[in-house]
Design a protein around this motif. Structure first.
Motif, PDB file in Angstrom:
ATOM      1  N   SER A  92     -15.042  38.017  11.285  1.00  0.00           N
ATOM      2  CA  SER A  92     -14.657  37.493  12.585  1.00  0.00           C
ATOM      3  C   SER A  92     -14.349  38.600  13.576  1.00  0.00           C
ATOM      4  O   SER A  92     -14.128  38.344  14.753  1.00  0.00           O
ATOM      5  N   LEU A 151     -17.006  38.846  16.315  1.00  0.00           N
ATOM      6  CA  LEU A 151     -16.808  37.730  17.232  1.00  0.00           C
ATOM      7  C   LEU A 151     -15.704  38.028  18.229  1.00  0.00           C
ATOM      8  O   LEU A 151     -15.863  37.831  19.446  1.00  0.00           O
ATOM      9  N   VAL A 152     -14.596  38.535  17.726  1.00  0.00           N
ATOM     10  CA  VAL A 152     -13.443  38.793  18.583  1.00  0.00           C
ATOM     11  C   VAL A 152     -13.733  39.912  19.587  1.00  0.00           C
ATOM     12  O   VAL A 152     -13.413  39.791  20.774  1.00  0.00           O
ATOM     13  N   SER A 204     -16.258  38.835  22.192  1.00  0.00           N
ATOM     14  CA  SER A 204     -15.607  37.873  23.069  1.00  0.00           C
ATOM     15  C   SER A 204     -14.740  38.591  24.106  1.00  0.00           C
ATOM     16  O   SER A 204     -14.680  38.186  25.268  1.00  0.00           O
ATOM     17  N   GLU A 253     -25.927  36.945  20.611  1.00  0.00           N
ATOM     18  CA  GLU A 253     -25.249  37.070  19.321  1.00  0.00           C
ATOM     19  C   GLU A 253     -23.881  36.396  19.363  1.00  0.00           C
ATOM     20  O   GLU A 253     -23.481  35.722  18.409  1.00  0.00           O
ATOM     21  N   LEU A 274     -22.394  33.602  16.916  1.00  0.00           N
ATOM     22  CA  LEU A 274     -21.162  33.813  16.159  1.00  0.00           C
ATOM     23  C   LEU A 274     -20.149  32.708  16.440  1.00  0.00           C
ATOM     24  O   LEU A 274     -19.459  32.239  15.540  1.00  0.00           O
ATOM     25  N   ARG A 275     -20.081  32.300  17.686  1.00  0.00           N
ATOM     26  CA  ARG A 275     -19.170  31.216  18.059  1.00  0.00           C
ATOM     27  C   ARG A 275     -19.547  29.934  17.314  1.00  0.00           C
ATOM     28  O   ARG A 275     -18.683  29.223  16.797  1.00  0.00           O
ATOM     29  N   GLU A 286     -21.258  29.661  14.550  1.00  0.00           N
ATOM     30  CA  GLU A 286     -20.985  29.859  13.118  1.00  0.00           C
ATOM     31  C   GLU A 286     -19.504  29.704  12.815  1.00  0.00           C
ATOM     32  O   GLU A 286     -19.104  29.062  11.849  1.00  0.00           O
ATOM     33  N   TRP A 287     -18.693  30.262  13.668  1.00  0.00           N
ATOM     34  CA  TRP A 287     -17.251  30.181  13.509  1.00  0.00           C
ATOM     35  C   TRP A 287     -16.776  28.725  13.575  1.00  0.00           C
ATOM     36  O   TRP A 287     -15.985  28.278  12.753  1.00  0.00           O
ATOM     37  N   ARG A 346     -18.522  25.996  12.993  1.00  0.00           N
ATOM     38  CA  ARG A 346     -18.996  25.297  11.799  1.00  0.00           C
ATOM     39  C   ARG A 346     -18.100  25.591  10.607  1.00  0.00           C
ATOM     40  O   ARG A 346     -17.714  24.701   9.852  1.00  0.00           O
TER      41      ARG A 346
END
Lengths: 120, 120
Positions: A21, A24-25, A28, A97, A101-102, A104-105, A107
């Motif tokens: 994660s 992702l962070v 973001s 991407e 990732l968002r 996927e997160w 889900r």
DNA sequence: AGCATATATCTTGTAGTACAAGGTACTTGC
DNA sequence: GCAAGTACCTTGTACTACAAGATATATGCT
């Protein structure tokens, strides 16, 4: 061998939770504008009240991975005063991407939530 | 060295996401009643529509860790027909751990959610 | 009988990861 | 001068998900 410590049950839970994660962070964060490594480290910890607490030796490899994959671009800023800073910006490829990732997160969190609240 | 693959960006996102949450998921399952390894593997995948998809070689080390920490207890069932099954039950200590893991998970997810929705 | 398939367990080796520990370079304050 | 803060980077370690394989029992097919 000190292998039978009774207090050594779950060394650090949060450590493993971060895996997967972090990209992702970071991506973001970069949507809000460019930032340099040291800035991101202190900002993440402050914004999450210390929950998402990482060190610079964790972040720099992440940034290097993102750069290598073409998700961020780099701009050096050698200003008169202070140490040169390496600013990171998210690229169009990085935005794509980030969306993945968002998704996927979401889900993944949804799946776990479903497992935790299975009142079956 | 095949090191410059352009298609090798993010091998598997979900793989790393599982780290740290597998114990939570397994203990959470055992609250509903005892179960054996093979059962848990197929059940998790079915209950999450394939999102939380693990193999038995992932689960067995997890169960061994949980057993070693005293969070689950074991009962062998050598029935007449079929391969002997190893049933796992959650212990009182495991229930305490589960509560801690749930809290940690909530804190962590909340922190990320806060970072993702920072319209600041 | 022979053989593949499904169930059910376990072991070994590999790739990836967060992080501690340390190093370098520049600037400010005492 | 020199400690402390800023800012970057590298190396080594412990842990982890998983592929690949091994083992044992039962069922179905030819």
């Amino acid at each position: 061998m000190a292998d039978t410590d009774p207090t050594e049950t779950h060394r650090s839970i949060g450590r493993e939770l971060k895996k997967g994660s972090l990209e992702l962070v970071v991506l973001s964060r970069l949507v809000r504008g460019e930032a340099y490594g040291y800035e991101i480290v202190s900002e993440l910890s402050a914004r999450t009240q210390g929950v998402f607490d990482i060190t610079d030796s964790t972040l720099y490899p992440v940034l290097y991975r993102l750069e290598r994959a073409g998700f961020v671009s780099i701009r050096w800023e050698t200003q008169n005063r202070g140490v040169p800073r390496k600013y990171y910006q998210i690229t169009p490829k990085g935005l794509t991407e980030l969306a993945a990732l968002r998704a996927e997160w979401s889900r993944y969190v949804g799946a776990i939530q479903q497992l935790l609240t299975s009142g079956d």
